[in-house]
Design an enzyme around this catalytic site. Structure first.
Site, PDB file in Angstrom:
ATOM      1  N   HIS A   1      35.567  44.221  33.121  1.00 10.66           N
ATOM      2  CA  HIS A   1      34.519  44.488  34.055  1.00 10.66           C
ATOM      3  C   HIS A   1      33.207  45.857  33.300  1.00 10.66           C
ATOM      4  CE1 HIS A   1      34.276  42.263  37.961  1.00 10.66           C
ATOM      5  NE2 HIS A   1      35.911  42.764  38.088  1.00 10.66           N
TER       6      HIS A   1
ATOM      7  N   LYS B   1      33.044  37.254  32.720  1.00 10.65           N
ATOM      8  CA  LYS B   1      31.443  38.597  33.556  1.00 10.65           C
ATOM      9  C   LYS B   1      30.608  38.274  32.291  1.00 10.65           C
ATOM     10  CE  LYS B   1      35.647  39.624  36.457  1.00 10.65           C
ATOM     11  NZ  LYS B   1      35.239  38.443  37.260  1.00 10.65           N
TER      12      LYS B   1
ATOM     13  N   SER C   1      36.871  46.894  39.841  1.00 10.38           N
ATOM     14  CA  SER C   1      35.758  46.105  40.820  1.00 10.38           C
ATOM     15  C   SER C   1      35.602  46.078  41.908  1.00 10.38           C
ATOM     16  CB  SER C   1      36.318  44.187  40.658  1.00 10.38           C
ATOM     17  OG  SER C   1      37.766  44.743  41.172  1.00 10.38           O
TER      18      SER C   1
HETATM   19  C1  LIG Z   1      39.548  43.846  37.281  1.00  6.81           C
HETATM   20  C2  LIG Z   1      39.525  42.449  37.144  1.00  6.81           C
HETATM   21  N1  LIG Z   1      40.769  41.586  36.278  1.00  6.81           N
HETATM   22  C3  LIG Z   1      40.720  40.351  35.842  1.00  6.81           C
HETATM   23  C4  LIG Z   1      40.203  39.749  36.494  1.00  6.81           C
HETATM   24  C5  LIG Z   1      40.505  38.339  36.371  1.00  6.81           C
HETATM   25  O1  LIG Z   1      39.275  37.759  35.500  1.00  6.81           O
HETATM   26  P1  LIG Z   1      38.893  35.818  36.192  1.00  6.81           P
HETATM   27  O2  LIG Z   1      38.007  35.744  36.622  1.00  6.81           O
HETATM   28  O3  LIG Z   1      38.551  35.802  34.306  1.00  6.81           O
HETATM   29  O4  LIG Z   1      40.147  35.385  35.942  1.00  6.81           O
HETATM   30  C6  LIG Z   1      38.934  39.627  37.210  1.00  6.81           C
HETATM   31  C7  LIG Z   1      38.022  38.980  38.234  1.00  6.81           C
HETATM   32  O5  LIG Z   1      38.068  38.298  39.047  1.00  6.81           O
HETATM   33  C8  LIG Z   1      39.186  41.574  37.084  1.00  6.81           C
HETATM   34  O6  LIG Z   1      38.509  42.237  38.574  1.00  6.81           O
END
Ligand SMILES: Cc1ncc(COP(=O)(O)O)c(C=O)c1O
Lengths: 83, 405
Positions: free
Chosen positions: B213, B244, B185
């Site tokens: 992502h 996303k 990310s």
């Molecule tokens: C790699 C990764 N996993 C999980 C998440 C969590 O996703 P969510 O926003 O649906 O809780 C994110 C984003 O914040 C992320 O970047």
């Protein structure tokens, strides 16, 4: 390897991580005295894993504060490997 | 001693950030005009930090389905699925997700954070071993706090290092679970998944990949890095988010593993929180269709990603190792990053400010995320603004700017 030798290795690694902080001893409190954040501590653990060729689970680190205590964890993990 | 005194270092860091201008951690959008534009402090602003990779947040059909579902099923489910039951839309989306990924089973969560927390912490039992990439997302680290299993980290994107660490666990008994991500990310780099699969198989370990992502972004059909690398059969669990590329909120896990249904009665972050409202789920069902048939959107996205990545690199900025929809510019200090971020916002460009400890290797980053919905003009304007401010701040030098365009 005895505790003192392990302590020496840890002090050396800590000196590297802290860019040469002086006065690190067996009694040094790794988080409080050296202001290491949790990521730096985990990176220290990784370096020690590679030095001693052992696996050091992160939860084992939570119990340790001083260099001596960390050396104790390393020593007990080494004994597990040999056993 | 006050209950929050333990955060005094955070207090001073946060105050420093705020004193430099706007508060990057509570930017207020007065209005969102489209997937790529909003109004901030009365000014029209390009949104380049939203993870809205395919620009589906305003997709007409998704909005309409959501509105209909909202009218038919009400505003919320007011409880968890094990206590209050599932709605038709929940079952429908789980079916669609399983079909999309070509897997037998799917389950969804209220957020992607909870999906990782739940799946990782539930799979890794007391006698098992969890091995995670050192640059894992916060929710993977938090899963490590919830699991009774011992946790070790391997060096970021380093399959040889993973091998060394798996070797050390060889005679310790229990199952070994390896966790990595599709696109990371912060820097937008991809995992060397083929090699990681090889090492994982060599040691008979299980593999979880968080495609937060990369779902909808990578692979011909948008199934993520596992599809792109041709290793889907060897990834035991795929975790992802609806927040996303799917433009909504929620998380999921898909797998072919036997007894998958047990997870729905064992996984606490699934069981003890309210399920998603039908309106959200209905929009995801519709957006998932767009993702599946989104080859053109993905082409557009990658074109935009390349344009921004190449533009930033040519201007002399230090960017991540891979051209991907996440383009992160590295700056020398938090103060510089904060000032730069403010200057961009004042000029009408919104990106994410990412500071240690939320970043790998204590980097200070201005993180952009590109959308298929961005126009070339918007991307070029972003590069021009970065360049202008970078020159003014002395981050880049005029003579080093390569000609591009
Ligand atoms: C790699 C990764 N996993 C999980 C998440 C969590 O996703 P969510 O926003 O649906 O809780 C994110 C984003 O914040 C992320 O970047």
């Amino acid at each position: 390897m005895d505790n003192a030798e392990i302590e020496t290795v840890i002090v050396t690694e800590l000196t590297t991580i802290t860019n040469g902080a002086a006065g690190i001893t067996a009694e040094t409190n790794i988080v409080r005295d050296l202001s290491l954040d949790s990521l730096a501590v985990m990176d220290l653990v990784m370096a020690l894993e590679d030095h001693f060729d052992i696996s050091i689970p992160l939860d084992r680190i939570a119990e340790t504060e001083t260099v001596t205590q960390l050396a104790g964890v390393v020593q007990s993990l080494q004994t597990e490997v040999e056993a | 001693m006050g209950i929050l005194d333990k955060f005094k270092d955070l207090r001073s860091a946060y105050d420093d950030v705020k004193s430099a201008g706007s508060d990057p951690f509570s930017v207020r959008f007065d209005k969102i005009l489209s997937p790529t534009e909003g109004i901030v402090a009365g000014k029209k602003t390009i949104l380049l930090g939203t993870n809205n990779y395919l620009g589906l947040t305003f997709d007409k059909q998704s909005v309409e389905t959501a509105v209909t579902a909202l009218r038919e099923n009400g505003t919320g489910t007011t409880g968890s699925r094990i206590a209050n039951g599932s709605y038709g839309w929940h079952a429908r989306l789980e079916r669609d997700l399983a079909a999309f990924f070509g897997r037998k089973h799917a389950m969804m969560f209220t957020t992607g954070y909870q999906a990782n927390l739940g799946i990782i912490a539930t799979l890794a039992g007391r006698d098992d071993h969890l091995v995670i990439d050192a640059d894992s997302h916060a929710c993977i680290y938090d899963a490590c706090k919830l699991t009774p299993a011992p946790v070790t980290r391997f060096k970021h994107n380093d399959p040889d290092d993973l091998r060394t660490r798996l070797r050390r666990l060889k005679n310790k008994g229990g199952n070994v679970i390896v966790v990595t991500e599709g696109i990371f990310s912060m820097l937008g780099d991809k995992a060397p998944l083929k090699e990681i699969v090889e090492v994982t198989k060599e040691f008979g370990a299980y593999l979880i990949v968080d495609e937060a992502h990369s779902m909808g972004v990578l692979g011909k059909h948008g199934r993520g890095l596992a599809e792109e690398c041709g290793v889907e059969d060897d990834v035991d669990f795929i975790v992802g988010t609806f927040s996303k590329s799917l433009g909504a909120i929620g998380g999921f896990c898909v797998s072919n593993i036997d007894d998958f249904d047990l997870l729905k009665v064992a996984c606490r972050p699934y069981m003890f929180t309210a399920s998603l409202p039908s309106s959200v789920v209905a929009s995801v069902v519709t957006s998932l269709e767009k993702v599946k048939n989104g080859e053109l959107l993905r082409e557009k996205l990658m074109g935009n990603a390349r344009r921004l990545y190449d533009g930033m690199a040519a201007a002399g900025f230090s960017v991540g190792p891979d051209a991907s929809p996440v383009v992160a510019v590295q700056l020398p200090s938090p103060e510089m990053a904060i000032a730069f971020w403010n200057a961009l916002l004042n000029e009408g460009l919104y990106v994410n400010l990412a500071l240690p400890p939320a970043t790998p290797a204590n980097m200070c980053l201005l993180r952009s995320s590109v959308s298929a919905a961005h126009s070339h003009e918007q991307i070029d304007q972003a590069i021009a603004l970065f360049t202008k401010i970078g020159l003014a701040f002395g981050v880049i030098e005029p003579e080093r700017i390569a000609s591009f365009g």
